[in-house]
Design a protein around this motif. Structure first.
Motif, PDB file in Angstrom:
ATOM      1  N   GLU A  10       7.543  11.487  -0.009  1.00 55.40           N
ATOM      2  CA  GLU A  10       7.961  10.292   0.724  1.00 55.40           C
ATOM      3  C   GLU A  10       6.773   9.385   1.022  1.00 55.40           C
ATOM      4  O   GLU A  10       6.874   8.163   0.901  1.00 55.40           O
ATOM      5  CB  GLU A  10       8.689  10.692   2.011  1.00 55.40           C
ATOM      6  N   TRP A  11       5.634   9.973   1.400  1.00 59.15           N
ATOM      7  CA  TRP A  11       4.452   9.173   1.703  1.00 59.15           C
ATOM      8  C   TRP A  11       3.911   8.486   0.449  1.00 59.15           C
ATOM      9  O   TRP A  11       3.589   7.298   0.468  1.00 59.15           O
ATOM     10  CB  TRP A  11       3.368  10.035   2.357  1.00 59.15           C
ATOM     11  N   VAL A  12       3.833   9.233  -0.656  1.00 62.15           N
ATOM     12  CA  VAL A  12       3.345   8.664  -1.922  1.00 62.15           C
ATOM     13  C   VAL A  12       4.292   7.564  -2.395  1.00 62.15           C
ATOM     14  O   VAL A  12       3.848   6.489  -2.810  1.00 62.15           O
ATOM     15  CB  VAL A  12       3.176   9.761  -2.994  1.00 62.15           C
ATOM     16  N   ARG A  13       5.576   7.801  -2.305  1.00 64.12           N
ATOM     17  CA  ARG A  13       6.558   6.805  -2.739  1.00 64.12           C
ATOM     18  C   ARG A  13       6.407   5.506  -1.936  1.00 64.12           C
ATOM     19  O   ARG A  13       6.348   4.416  -2.509  1.00 64.12           O
ATOM     20  CB  ARG A  13       7.979   7.348  -2.588  1.00 64.12           C
ATOM     21  N   ARG A  19       2.298  -1.027  -2.001  1.00 70.10           N
ATOM     22  CA  ARG A  19       1.029  -1.543  -2.524  1.00 70.10           C
ATOM     23  C   ARG A  19       1.012  -1.792  -4.020  1.00 70.10           C
ATOM     24  O   ARG A  19       0.083  -2.418  -4.532  1.00 70.10           O
ATOM     25  CB  ARG A  19      -0.096  -0.579  -2.156  1.00 70.10           C
ATOM     26  N   GLY A  20       1.977  -1.232  -4.737  1.00 74.59           N
ATOM     27  CA  GLY A  20       2.025  -1.430  -6.178  1.00 74.59           C
ATOM     28  C   GLY A  20       1.045  -0.572  -6.957  1.00 74.59           C
ATOM     29  O   GLY A  20       0.924  -0.728  -8.166  1.00 74.59           O
ATOM     30  N   ILE A  21       0.345   0.334  -6.280  1.00 74.27           N
ATOM     31  CA  ILE A  21      -0.583   1.252  -6.939  1.00 74.27           C
ATOM     32  C   ILE A  21      -0.422   2.629  -6.316  1.00 74.27           C
ATOM     33  O   ILE A  21       0.092   2.775  -5.207  1.00 74.27           O
ATOM     34  CB  ILE A  21      -2.058   0.809  -6.816  1.00 74.27           C
ATOM     35  N   SER A  22      -0.885   3.620  -7.031  1.00 76.04           N
ATOM     36  CA  SER A  22      -0.836   4.995  -6.567  1.00 76.04           C
ATOM     37  C   SER A  22      -1.994   5.285  -5.616  1.00 76.04           C
ATOM     38  O   SER A  22      -3.093   4.762  -5.806  1.00 76.04           O
ATOM     39  CB  SER A  22      -0.935   5.910  -7.792  1.00 76.04           C
ATOM     40  N   PRO A  23      -1.772   6.138  -4.617  1.00 75.24           N
ATOM     41  CA  PRO A  23      -2.904   6.551  -3.780  1.00 75.24           C
ATOM     42  C   PRO A  23      -3.794   7.527  -4.546  1.00 75.24           C
ATOM     43  O   PRO A  23      -3.340   8.201  -5.472  1.00 75.24           O
ATOM     44  CB  PRO A  23      -2.233   7.249  -2.598  1.00 75.24           C
TER      45      PRO A  23
END
Length: 84
Positions: A10-13, A19-23
């Motif tokens: 959920e946090w990554v999604r 932001r349009g980018i992956s953490p």
């Protein structure tokens, strides 16, 4: 999926959609207060479950199967762009 995997997903999604980018793995680990090895294991499980896609040889390499890889938004106008 475990409760911790679900919270991680959920946090990554949300991060990707906002932001349009992956953490980075470091950012995920910092958020949850755990080490990168723990996050790597959770991400591996999420990839195996089909919740996330990992793009090899790239920083910020996580993608959502239902989010445009071009702009990071769900169901955008970039039709036909492969997600991996």
């Amino acid at each position: 999926m475990t409760e911790l995997q679900q919270k991680t997903y959920e946090w990554v999604r949300l991060y990707i959609v906002e932001r349009g980018i992956s953490p980075l793995l470091e950012e995920i680990a910092d958020h949850f207060g755990v080490n990168k090895t723990t996050i790597h294991e959770r991400i591996d499980a999420l990839v195996e479950a089909g919740k996330l896609i990992r793009v090899e040889n790239r920083a910020r390499n996580l993608r959502l199967p239902d989010v445009c890889p071009t702009c990071g938004q769900p169901f955008c106008h970039h039709k036909g762009v492969a997600s991996a």
